[in-house]
Enzyme design. Sequence first.
Site, short mmCIF file in Angstrom:
data_model
loop_
_atom_site.label_atom_id
_atom_site.label_comp_id
_atom_site.label_asym_id
_atom_site.label_seq_id
_atom_site.Cartn_x
_atom_site.Cartn_y
_atom_site.Cartn_z
CB SER A 60 46.84 76.47 11.40
OG SER A 60 47.63 76.79 10.16
CE LYS A 63 48.77 72.96 9.55
NZ LYS A 63 48.37 74.45 9.29
CB SER A 117 51.01 75.07 12.92
OG SER A 117 49.71 75.39 12.27
#
Length: 279
Positions: A60, A63, A117
């Site tokens: 993640s 992101k 997240s």
Amino acid sequence: MHIHNALLKGLFSLWILASALVASATAELKLNAQHAIAINNETGQVLVEKNADAAVPIASLTKLMTAMVVLDSKAPMGEKINIVEDDIYTFKYSSSRVRVGTTLERAELLRLALMSSDNRAAAALARTYPGGMPAFLAAVRKKMITLGMTHSVIEEPTGLSPNNMSTAQDLAKMAAAAAKYPEIRDITTNKTELFTLNGRPLTFHNTNRLVGATGWEVLMSKTGFTNEAGHCLIMRIKEAGQSATLVLLNTRAITSSVLDAGKIRQLLSQSSQAAAHPR
């Protein structure tokens, strides 16, 4: 002239001393992360480096890139976006409290994607990017080229795919770029936030337990985890009047990432003290 030269020599000697002390500490520093880098933002000095040029899954941490290209697009942050079935990535299980049918503003999806997240929020941001997913991925590739992330590949916006890969060195560049966005700094250093989803108030928490922790001044942050990537962490921290960017990839547990971050924080403190109080 002599005074000027003496001053320059003194500053140079000070820099040599600080570098030597940090180098000595770095040599003894053992990190749990398989890949890592930490850079003093004021001096540009690499505080610690471990297998930092190997490309590995980044989970993640992806992101941060998703957030940057969405913000670059100047798409209306107040626009209402519906979560649809396509926002559920079926190639890897991922839980989410953002149900299909939920309607949120783009700004809210950005906050959920970065702070907690949330994968469906990140997927919806990419799906509704001006021009759709192809335009989103083209923007990501362009951004990586601009930042000099020459050893990175991002194929989707969440990080669930193990094909999203980068190096610690490249991610340090991404972190430096992300930290220039006030929105990203604000969101990723927020400990908790209350959202209203389908009429129900729900509290979401930052996935980085160091945000808001006693003694920590976190300037920007993002965590990541998949089985392939292990636990990953990007942070910009301030300690003893100086700031550092740290990237930790593939640790076995969240606690291991926290321990590594603490070691790097101590190293930054030692570096600052050595520079301020030469022997």
